[in-house]
Design a protein around this motif. Structure first.
Motif, PDB file in Angstrom:
ATOM      1  N   MET A  89     -17.702 -38.796  15.870  1.00 14.70           N
ATOM      2  CA  MET A  89     -16.821 -37.538  16.111  1.00 14.70           C
ATOM      3  C   MET A  89     -17.732 -36.712  16.881  1.00 14.70           C
ATOM      4  O   MET A  89     -19.009 -36.472  16.540  1.00 14.70           O
ATOM      5  N   LEU A  90     -17.362 -35.936  17.762  1.00 12.67           N
ATOM      6  CA  LEU A  90     -17.773 -34.967  18.773  1.00 12.67           C
ATOM      7  C   LEU A  90     -18.178 -33.612  18.001  1.00 12.67           C
ATOM      8  O   LEU A  90     -16.819 -33.126  17.466  1.00 12.67           O
ATOM      9  N   ARG A  91     -19.238 -33.023  17.856  1.00 16.44           N
ATOM     10  CA  ARG A  91     -19.437 -31.713  17.291  1.00 16.44           C
ATOM     11  C   ARG A  91     -19.662 -30.775  18.368  1.00 16.44           C
ATOM     12  O   ARG A  91     -20.774 -31.086  19.183  1.00 16.44           O
ATOM     13  N   ILE A  92     -19.240 -29.661  18.464  1.00 18.40           N
ATOM     14  CA  ILE A  92     -19.463 -28.559  19.645  1.00 18.40           C
ATOM     15  C   ILE A  92     -20.021 -27.534  18.589  1.00 18.40           C
ATOM     16  O   ILE A  92     -19.289 -26.974  17.844  1.00 18.40           O
ATOM     17  N   SER A  93     -21.456 -27.026  19.073  1.00 18.53           N
ATOM     18  CA  SER A  93     -21.753 -25.818  18.171  1.00 18.53           C
ATOM     19  C   SER A  93     -20.931 -24.628  18.560  1.00 18.53           C
ATOM     20  O   SER A  93     -20.427 -24.554  19.778  1.00 18.53           O
ATOM     21  N   ASP A  94     -21.209 -23.546  17.841  1.00 14.01           N
ATOM     22  CA  ASP A  94     -20.774 -22.317  18.637  1.00 14.01           C
ATOM     23  C   ASP A  94     -21.190 -21.641  19.516  1.00 14.01           C
ATOM     24  O   ASP A  94     -20.551 -21.292  20.594  1.00 14.01           O
ATOM     25  N   ARG A  95     -22.587 -21.957  19.940  1.00 16.06           N
ATOM     26  CA  ARG A  95     -23.202 -21.728  21.099  1.00 16.06           C
ATOM     27  C   ARG A  95     -22.546 -22.366  22.016  1.00 16.06           C
ATOM     28  O   ARG A  95     -22.378 -21.822  23.082  1.00 16.06           O
ATOM     29  N   GLN A  96     -22.392 -23.782  22.090  1.00 13.32           N
ATOM     30  CA  GLN A  96     -21.760 -24.828  23.146  1.00 13.32           C
ATOM     31  C   GLN A  96     -20.474 -24.055  23.452  1.00 13.32           C
ATOM     32  O   GLN A  96     -20.135 -24.029  24.615  1.00 13.32           O
ATOM     33  N   GLN A  97     -19.612 -23.823  22.407  1.00 12.51           N
ATOM     34  CA  GLN A  97     -18.482 -23.220  22.639  1.00 12.51           C
ATOM     35  C   GLN A  97     -18.185 -21.904  23.411  1.00 12.51           C
ATOM     36  O   GLN A  97     -17.429 -21.707  24.401  1.00 12.51           O
ATOM     37  N   GLY A  98     -19.129 -21.140  23.021  1.00 14.23           N
ATOM     38  CA  GLY A  98     -19.389 -19.930  23.812  1.00 14.23           C
ATOM     39  C   GLY A  98     -19.615 -20.024  25.226  1.00 14.23           C
ATOM     40  O   GLY A  98     -19.290 -19.341  26.085  1.00 14.23           O
ATOM     41  N   GLN A  99     -20.511 -21.126  25.497  1.00 11.03           N
ATOM     42  CA  GLN A  99     -20.870 -21.432  26.869  1.00 11.03           C
ATOM     43  C   GLN A  99     -19.734 -22.067  27.532  1.00 11.03           C
ATOM     44  O   GLN A  99     -19.468 -21.447  28.768  1.00 11.03           O
ATOM     45  N   LEU A 100     -18.857 -22.902  26.811  1.00  7.22           N
ATOM     46  CA  LEU A 100     -17.846 -23.452  27.760  1.00  7.22           C
ATOM     47  C   LEU A 100     -16.720 -22.477  27.858  1.00  7.22           C
ATOM     48  O   LEU A 100     -16.148 -22.271  29.006  1.00  7.22           O
ATOM     49  N   HIS A 101     -16.346 -21.248  26.960  1.00 11.39           N
ATOM     50  CA  HIS A 101     -15.533 -20.247  27.101  1.00 11.39           C
ATOM     51  C   HIS A 101     -16.130 -19.408  28.145  1.00 11.39           C
ATOM     52  O   HIS A 101     -15.291 -18.978  29.137  1.00 11.39           O
ATOM     53  N   ALA A 102     -17.432 -18.946  28.286  1.00 13.90           N
ATOM     54  CA  ALA A 102     -17.895 -18.035  29.426  1.00 13.90           C
ATOM     55  C   ALA A 102     -17.686 -18.772  30.702  1.00 13.90           C
ATOM     56  O   ALA A 102     -17.330 -18.215  31.832  1.00 13.90           O
ATOM     57  N   ALA A 103     -17.975 -20.095  30.750  1.00 13.98           N
ATOM     58  CA  ALA A 103     -17.824 -20.874  32.164  1.00 13.98           C
ATOM     59  C   ALA A 103     -16.518 -20.854  32.558  1.00 13.98           C
ATOM     60  O   ALA A 103     -16.146 -20.824  33.870  1.00 13.98           O
ATOM     61  N   ARG A 104     -15.432 -21.117  31.513  1.00 13.81           N
ATOM     62  CA  ARG A 104     -14.029 -21.122  31.910  1.00 13.81           C
ATOM     63  C   ARG A 104     -13.817 -19.434  32.550  1.00 13.81           C
ATOM     64  O   ARG A 104     -13.057 -19.563  33.390  1.00 13.81           O
TER      65      ARG A 104
END
Length: 126
Positions: free
Chosen positions: A1-16
């Motif tokens: 299972m792939l886990r995405i940290s809150d920090r990574q999720q924030g970075q993905l959102h910022a990149a989008r």
């Protein structure tokens, strides 16, 4: 299972968001170059940046709302909020008691209607 940290999720959102803003800047600048070529590119860029910065304060949350907002405000001077001749725009953007995404859409619809309304003739007809 792939886990995405809150920090990574924030970075993905910022990149989008950054990618969306880049596309929007280019589209709005191209529209202004076509529709108002007399306005210098630097002024257009300043107008677009001002609109992007102000969008959240006016309740613009979705990409569609932000896109409409930026395209509308790119046509107005960056200091429109301080100019008396554009007080009507400020009144519509603020919209008394309006909150949330649907109200943002309603304000954008009102501004679009005001901008596209046929001028009245001397006899009072359109």
């Amino acid at each position: 299972m792939l886990r995405i940290s809150d920090r990574q999720q924030g970075q993905l959102h910022a990149a989008r968001a950054d990618a969306f803003h880049d596309r929007l800047r280019a589209a709005a600048a191209a529209m202004m170059a076509r529709e108002a070529p007399e306005i210098p590119a630097g002024e257009v860029a300043a107008r677009i940046e001002a609109a992007l910065a102000a969008a959240p304060a006016h309740g613009m949350e979705t990409e569609r709302q932000i896109t409409r907002y930026v395209h509308i405000l790119a046509a107005f001077p960056a200091d429109h909020a301080r100019r008396e001749e554009f007080a009507w725009l400020g009144a519509l953007l603020e919209g008394p008691g309006l909150d949330g995404p649907s109200d943002a859409d309603a304000r954008l619809d009102q501004i679009t209607a005001a901008l596209t309304a046929a001028p009245r003739t001397a006899g009072g007809t359109r």
